[in-house]
Each structure stands twice: as C-alpha cells, then as structure tokens.
Design a protein around this motif. Sequence first.
Motif, PDB file in Angstrom:
ATOM      1  N   UNK A  29     -16.616 -23.563   7.990  1.00 22.12           N
ATOM      2  CA  UNK A  29     -15.215 -23.128   7.981  1.00 22.12           C
ATOM      3  C   UNK A  29     -15.123 -21.638   7.686  1.00 22.12           C
ATOM      4  N   UNK A  30     -15.845 -21.188   6.665  1.00 24.42           N
ATOM      5  CA  UNK A  30     -15.806 -19.775   6.286  1.00 24.42           C
ATOM      6  C   UNK A  30     -16.408 -18.905   7.389  1.00 24.42           C
ATOM      7  N   UNK A  31     -17.560 -19.336   7.909  1.00 25.08           N
ATOM      8  CA  UNK A  31     -18.243 -18.570   8.971  1.00 25.08           C
ATOM      9  C   UNK A  31     -17.353 -18.442  10.199  1.00 25.08           C
ATOM     10  N   UNK A  32     -16.758 -19.560  10.612  1.00 25.61           N
ATOM     11  CA  UNK A  32     -15.928 -19.547  11.821  1.00 25.61           C
ATOM     12  C   UNK A  32     -14.722 -18.636  11.652  1.00 25.61           C
ATOM     13  N   UNK A  33     -14.022 -18.810  10.540  1.00 23.83           N
ATOM     14  CA  UNK A  33     -12.822 -18.001  10.321  1.00 23.83           C
ATOM     15  C   UNK A  33     -13.184 -16.526  10.179  1.00 23.83           C
ATOM     16  N   UNK A 267     -12.648 -25.616  12.279  1.00 24.66           N
ATOM     17  CA  UNK A 267     -13.327 -25.562  10.993  1.00 24.66           C
ATOM     18  C   UNK A 267     -12.694 -26.530   9.998  1.00 24.66           C
ATOM     19  N   UNK A 268     -11.379 -26.646  10.037  1.00 25.62           N
ATOM     20  CA  UNK A 268     -10.692 -27.557   9.122  1.00 25.62           C
ATOM     21  C   UNK A 268     -11.054 -29.008   9.425  1.00 25.62           C
ATOM     22  N   UNK A 269     -11.162 -29.353  10.713  1.00 31.73           N
ATOM     23  CA  UNK A 269     -11.563 -30.716  11.075  1.00 31.73           C
ATOM     24  C   UNK A 269     -12.965 -31.020  10.556  1.00 31.73           C
ATOM     25  N   UNK A 270     -13.882 -30.082  10.734  1.00 28.60           N
ATOM     26  CA  UNK A 270     -15.250 -30.286  10.242  1.00 28.60           C
ATOM     27  C   UNK A 270     -15.264 -30.491   8.737  1.00 28.60           C
ATOM     28  N   UNK A 351      -9.294 -13.686   3.848  1.00 26.43           N
ATOM     29  CA  UNK A 351      -8.754 -14.849   4.550  1.00 26.43           C
ATOM     30  C   UNK A 351      -9.785 -15.971   4.633  1.00 26.43           C
ATOM     31  N   UNK A 352     -11.014 -15.648   5.035  1.00 19.60           N
ATOM     32  CA  UNK A 352     -12.025 -16.695   5.178  1.00 19.60           C
ATOM     33  C   UNK A 352     -12.418 -17.286   3.832  1.00 19.60           C
ATOM     34  N   UNK A 353     -12.527 -16.448   2.785  1.00 25.70           N
ATOM     35  CA  UNK A 353     -12.824 -16.979   1.455  1.00 25.70           C
ATOM     36  C   UNK A 353     -11.711 -17.889   0.955  1.00 25.70           C
ATOM     37  N   UNK A 354     -10.478 -17.483   1.172  1.00 30.06           N
ATOM     38  CA  UNK A 354      -9.338 -18.288   0.732  1.00 30.06           C
ATOM     39  C   UNK A 354      -9.283 -19.607   1.495  1.00 30.06           C
ATOM     40  N   UNK A 355      -9.515 -19.557   2.816  1.00 30.15           N
ATOM     41  CA  UNK A 355      -9.479 -20.784   3.612  1.00 30.15           C
ATOM     42  C   UNK A 355     -10.603 -21.724   3.205  1.00 30.15           C
ATOM     43  N   UNK A 356     -11.795 -21.178   2.925  1.00 30.07           N
ATOM     44  CA  UNK A 356     -12.894 -22.019   2.454  1.00 30.07           C
ATOM     45  C   UNK A 356     -12.557 -22.701   1.149  1.00 30.07           C
ATOM     46  N   UNK A 357     -11.926 -21.963   0.233  1.00 27.89           N
ATOM     47  CA  UNK A 357     -11.549 -22.530  -1.069  1.00 27.89           C
ATOM     48  C   UNK A 357     -10.478 -23.603  -0.909  1.00 27.89           C
ATOM     49  N   UNK A 358      -9.458 -23.326  -0.097  1.00 28.47           N
ATOM     50  CA  UNK A 358      -8.383 -24.284   0.107  1.00 28.47           C
ATOM     51  C   UNK A 358      -8.904 -25.544   0.813  1.00 28.47           C
ATOM     52  N   UNK A 401      -2.382 -29.224   5.233  1.00 24.95           N
ATOM     53  CA  UNK A 401      -3.265 -28.092   4.925  1.00 24.95           C
ATOM     54  C   UNK A 401      -3.611 -27.321   6.194  1.00 24.95           C
ATOM     55  N   UNK A 402      -3.957 -28.052   7.250  1.00 22.38           N
ATOM     56  CA  UNK A 402      -4.282 -27.391   8.515  1.00 22.38           C
ATOM     57  C   UNK A 402      -3.075 -26.611   9.038  1.00 22.38           C
ATOM     58  N   UNK A 403      -1.910 -27.219   8.971  1.00 25.12           N
ATOM     59  CA  UNK A 403      -0.689 -26.556   9.462  1.00 25.12           C
ATOM     60  C   UNK A 403      -0.412 -25.276   8.680  1.00 25.12           C
ATOM     61  N   UNK A 404      -0.487 -25.352   7.348  1.00 20.20           N
ATOM     62  CA  UNK A 404      -0.199 -24.177   6.512  1.00 20.20           C
ATOM     63  C   UNK A 404      -1.227 -23.080   6.766  1.00 20.20           C
ATOM     64  N   UNK A 405      -2.498 -23.441   6.913  1.00 18.96           N
ATOM     65  CA  UNK A 405      -3.532 -22.438   7.158  1.00 18.96           C
ATOM     66  C   UNK A 405      -3.319 -21.755   8.510  1.00 18.96           C
ATOM     67  N   UNK A 406      -2.972 -22.536   9.523  1.00 22.95           N
ATOM     68  CA  UNK A 406      -2.703 -21.949  10.837  1.00 22.95           C
ATOM     69  C   UNK A 406      -1.496 -21.017  10.785  1.00 22.95           C
ATOM     70  N   UNK A 407      -0.457 -21.446  10.092  1.00 22.27           N
ATOM     71  CA  UNK A 407       0.748 -20.617   9.971  1.00 22.27           C
ATOM     72  C   UNK A 407       0.440 -19.355   9.190  1.00 22.27           C
TER      73      UNK A 407
END
Length: 836
Positions: A29-33, A267-270, A351-358, A401-407
């Motif tokens: 997830x972090x790598x992809x983002x 990444x979120x699905x994985x 952004x990627x660190x935050x998304x990985x944590x969330x 979570x996926x929706x909020x991250x995409x937004x």
Amino acid sequence: MWVKLAFKLFSREFRRGELTIIFAAIALAVLTVFSLSAITERIGLNIAQKSSDFIAADRRLSSNHAFDPQLLTKANELGLKTAKVLYFDSMLFANDELVLGSVKAGSNAYPLKGKLTIKDNLTSQAYEVATGPKAGSIWLSEGLFYTLNVKVGDNVELGAGIFNVSKVLVKEPDAPFFSLSGNKRVLLSYEDIPVTKAVQAGSRVFHRLLFAGNEQQLSNYYAWLKPQLKSNQNWEGIKDRQSPLGNNLDRAERFLLLAGLFGIMLAAVAMAVSAKRYCERQYDPVAMMKTLGGSRKVIRNIFLLHLSLVTGFSIIAGLLLGFILQTIGADYLANFMGTELPQAGMRPWLLSGFIGLICALMFSLKPLLDLFDIPPLRVLRRNLGDTLALSRLHLFLSFMTIFVLMWLFSGEIVTTLILFASTLLVIAVLFGISRLLFAAGRSLGLRPGSSWSLAIATLQKRANANAIQLISFALAIKLMLFLVVLKNDIITDWQMQVPPNAPNMFIINISEQEVDPITQFFTDNNIAHEAFYPVFSGRVDAVNGEEFARSVSKQEGEEKDEDAREGVNREPNLTWLESLPEGNEITEGKWFTNGDTGDEIEVSVFDGWQETLGLKLGDTITLLVNEQPIEAKVTSFRSVDWGSLKPNFVMILSPNMAGNIPVTYFSAAKLEDKHTKDISHLLQRYPTISMIDIKSQIEQAQSIIAQVSLAIGFVLSIVLISGALVLVSQVQASLAERMQEVVILRTLGAKGRLIKLATLYEFMLLGAIAGLVAAIVSDVALLVIQQQLFNVEGRMHPYIWLLGPLSGAIFVSAIGYFMVARTMRQNTQGLLRKIA
C-alpha cells in the motif's frame, strides 16, 4: 512480562513467515501510493513547468495601456520576480527594403520561465539562451533576413533608431497562439523603446507584465490586484488560455489524478484482504493462549504490539522501496523525454505514510477485535470462531476507509464517487453471480473423474471464499482495463488532434485579389493547405438584449457568477460559409436554409457557447462589427474539434452575409523548413499578408502527450504488479486448505494430471468471470468518466468485453497455478507434515 513474550512471539512468527502477509500488504500500500503519487507529481510539475515556460512566466497581466508602476512595486514587495514586455508594430528598413515588423520589447529579466531559441547565423545550429538582446542590438526572425536581404552583423533601421542585427530569432517561449508576428518577428531590449520613437501617445501597443513565484505569493498578489483590475486588463495563467495546450494540460492533470486513485484503491484491497487473513491464521494460537491462562488484556497487548511493529517496519520498507521505484521510473522517463523531472515535495512521503497507517488501523481493527473473542474451546472444536470471518461492520469500515482515502488523495468528490460507485457495483454483481454460478454447477451433470467436475466442485465448496477472491480479482482487472482503455482513447484522441499533416502555419490578411495567386503558389511548391475562408472580427454585443459580465480567472480558482454570462468579452474571428466545414457536426437545429437570397442573416454557433451564452434555437444575436450592429438568428449548434489545429470558428454566418462588411481571407498550410525562403519572397511580394507560426504550440502539445503516455505505461506496470500481489495474497490464504484437498484426492486415487488440470480450470473460471463483470462495469464507468472528467464524447468499448474475460483467465490462472504448483509437486508425506 507480556512485552518480553510479545517480542519472542514476534521474532518467531516473523522468521516463520506468519507476519509476511500483512507486512507485504502494508508495504505494498505504501509503495504503490508513494511511487504513483511521486511519479505523477513529478510529471505534473514538469508539465506545469513546461506550460509556465509556454507563457514565459507563472502568471501574466495584459493590457492595451500602460500599467501603474505600483503594480510592480507591490509584486516586488511580495517576493515575485517580474518582467515587462511591450508589443507594437513598426517599419524596418535595410538595403532599400521596407517592411512592417511585429516588435516585442522585453526587459532584462525576460523570459522569467523558459528559454529563447536563437542561431548565430542562418546556417548554424539553434541553441537556447535565458535572456534577450542587449541594448543597441535586435534579433530578427528568419523570414526578415530574406525580406530585408540582411545578414547577422548588419544594421537595420527600426522606427527612428538604428540597431545591429546580432542573432537569428528562432523561437520564443511565449509566442502567442494567434498573433501577427509570424514571419516578421523582432525582439528588442525594453531600454531601446524610446530610441525607436515608435511608441507615442495614442499608438497601438500592447502591454504585458510577467510574474513568477510560488502559488502562495501569486495568490496573495492576485488578492491585492483583483479589486483594481480594469475591464480591459486580463490576469491569466496557462489554464486560462483558450488553446489546445490548455485543454491538454487539463486532461493530463485529470489522468494523473485518476492513476493515483487507482493505486490507492488496489493497495487498500490488498491490505484489507491480507489483514483479515492474518487474523484468521492467529485463531488457533489465541485459543491456545487462553487455554493456558492468558488474559484477554495480555493477548490484546501482544497483538497490538505486533501490529504496531509490523506497521512501522512495513511503512519504512514501503517508503524506501517506493522511493527507489519512483527514482528508477522517473530517471527512465526523463532520459526518454530528454528532460529533467523536478523533484517531488513532501506530499508523497506524508500521504503514503498516512495511508499505510490508516490502512493498518482500519482494516485490522475489526479482525483484531474478532481475534480477541476466539473461545478457548477452539483447541477442541476447530470450527468455533469461524462465524466471525465475515462481518458487515468490517466491510462497512473497509469501504468507508477506501472512500475517504480516495477523496483525501483526489480532492474531487465527483471523480471519487464515480470510481467508488463502479467498484461497489462490481462487488454486488460478482457476489450475486458467484453464488448463482456455483450453485448451478450442481445441476450441470458433469461426469465423475472429470477435471471440470472437480474444478466446479471445488468452487462450490469454497463459495464464500471464492466470492471474495472474485471481487479482488475483478477489482485488479477493472483497474487495468480502465488504464488500457483510457490510454487507447485519450492518448489516441490527443494524437489524432495533432496528426502528421496538421497545418503549422496560418496565413491571414489576404485580400480577395490575392487568393488565386497564393493558391497557385502553394500548388507550384507542393504545399498542403486548407481552404481560404472569409474572416472578420465581431463582438457579441447582446443576446436578446442582455449584457455580459467580466470573465473569471480559472487559474486562481475563482467562482463564476451564476447570474451573469461569461466568455463573450472578446472578439472572435467569424466567417460565412455555404456548407458545413470538416470537423464540425450539427448537434441541434439545421444548417442554413435561406441560401444567398433571404434577407434574414442566420448563424450557426459552437455548442460550447450554447450554455455559456444561454442560447437556444431562434434567439437573436447582435454582433458589433466595426461599430456596425448586425443581427443574426440562431438556426443551429455545432460541435467543433478545436484540437485539430485547422481553421475553426465559434460562429459561422449564412452566405447572405457576404457584401455587408469588408473582409480578408484566412487559410492554413503545412510548411517545412525548406519553404522558408520561398515564403519570405511571397510575403515580400504581398506585404500586407501575415504568417502565424504555431510550430511551438504543436511541439508543446506533443510533449505533454508523450509525457502522459509514458506515465500511463509506468502506472500500468505498477497496477499490474499490485494486482499480481493481491492475487498472490488471496491464493496464499487458501494454500493450507488446498494441501488438505490434495492429500485427500491422492488418497482416493486421483492422478496428478487430474488435480493439476482441475486447479488450472478453477483459476481460469474465476478469472474469466471476474474479467467479464469487470469489463462490463468498467465500460459503463468509463463512459461517465470520459464525459465528466475529460469532456470528450463517451463511447462503449465492446472489445474489452472479450479482453476482460480473456486477460482475467490468463492472468489469474497463470499466477494462481504458479502459486500452488509447488504444493502439487510435493509428495503426500511432505504435505501431511506441513498440515500438521
């Protein structure tokens, strides 16, 4: 004490590979983002930088009268870089030749962005410089050298001054899309304007101030400037330019944004799948801990610490791998494009660190809570706790979570909703189809011992798990189909807009008597050209008596006044024609009906102005042409392919307009370098004609297309890798169960070929079903995206209805079979030891 136990368990499970699934998912997830956001940001910055080069600044202020000195004083106070430019026409004289040239005088700082391209003489190689000519010298475009019969080093009279011709002017970064400069361009130092004495009170001149700085400085300056702007002054950036470049820039930004959203979704699905699988694999250890006296609090602390450690390590690993991947990708793109991509800022890191944590928190929260509720009796009854595997709350939290991250990533609710809704549709359709198909398999009557029978029986046995796998596979396929189709449609559409034979020169100010000899000249020199159009300028003065408001700046994100009309505060070029020109299509109404005999003048309007002006069929438009009001009835609306770079008009009047006003003629041609001298002689013979060179605009548009096309290739590779890892994690989750099935089947006498083919068919069916649904839903979503995001005519793509199932079957079966092939090759005794 529990901390020591937690670290021992963490070390043991990490060595055994128990934590690798969730570690790989968070790192993915972090790598992809990171890689997607960094590479798209760097390409976006490069496109924006190149686009700023195209106007020689970040912003510019234009006016037909001199500016208040206070404007520059305030800009300097805010830390902005500034430059002054003045445009005017003046006569040049040399060797008994006299010609009217289009002069641009720039201050020492001009250009603020981009470079000037010059040559030391007519035959030398062109190169770039950062500043213009020094005082006392001028640079002339190549055509003027032939017209005036001069060479570098000669003196030329410009107005009342005498200047030394020091360079050949090849290209300016801010050459306007439509101007009269063409083949008679002159670049002069701003200090030499008084020497020419060509600019006097009442002279026809055009002033421009250039500004460069960061967005905050520019926003602060515009906030101060806006109340003082006069109606004939325009503040603009590259996004405000009504040209193919501005459209391409907007499309590029939207595509890069879309690519980033795809990466986050995959990444979120994985992560969601892997977090759930990790917790399920801990059911037995937790039950054993509780049997040995472990309290819920101790167990909770142990696994929360494990999650924290693996999250921290995986985020660091993902950031490092993402940085390496985006560096390699950016270097490749930079070398291919022959440019240096700007470095990305802190946004991809944060952004990627935050998304990985969330992701780690939200997708692991419910499975962890379920894990703590596992009963101790599971050590005796292994099915206890399995009912916790599916949870509506967990699904809801995952989707939100996926929706909020995409937004959060996109900042655009419409884009996010389109992608998110299409994803929910895929999930709903697949879940229903999977249950129906797997249940229907019982009545197919397949014979015993058949590989197909065994494959369908296996699908039926794992109906719920296969439904989840189908959804994961379909999402990965859906994202890949999205990018493939968008690349084929959007990039091909852009390339078609700038075909190889597109005109690169416009010829204007042609009198009616000059049309035939110029046509003959083109024929004699094998120069491809368009038709000759009568052209005149007219301002839309009223529509049914209503007035119009000043336009807003798109660059500054201003909100338009919903009650006012905009986009009409300029004088577009208009024409009259008997037949509909190529590249135009009637969208509403009919073409002219009165021919040349009717008294009522009719007009066909570009459909993009229909909403802007609030027009409908039958409305009367009042055009102000040379202070002469002309009324025309709207009889049709047209779609216009502006990106084709061919002559196009926002308004075309009926043929009975001929003779009411004086006109000149206008055409376009495809010129090569070898035609420069001949064209110069033509202009010398017809001195009133002007040429408009748009080569730089075409090159700029093609540069943006090339960069975005390369970015798509990079994004496709990332999505493909991410999709493969999602598939790997799904197959990995069922390996233990598959080992048991292989042992049972071998014990019952099944041959290895039967088991292998059944496994292959199982994955092929999963991939084909997932690919078919993904293709159909993707096509519908693409239709909406093309219309809403890219402002192009949406269309269906039946070919992906075949491509989806085919690619899905190949992709899933290849990776799935590869994952289980090792299990197939092991003997029964080795499998029994692993299961135990």
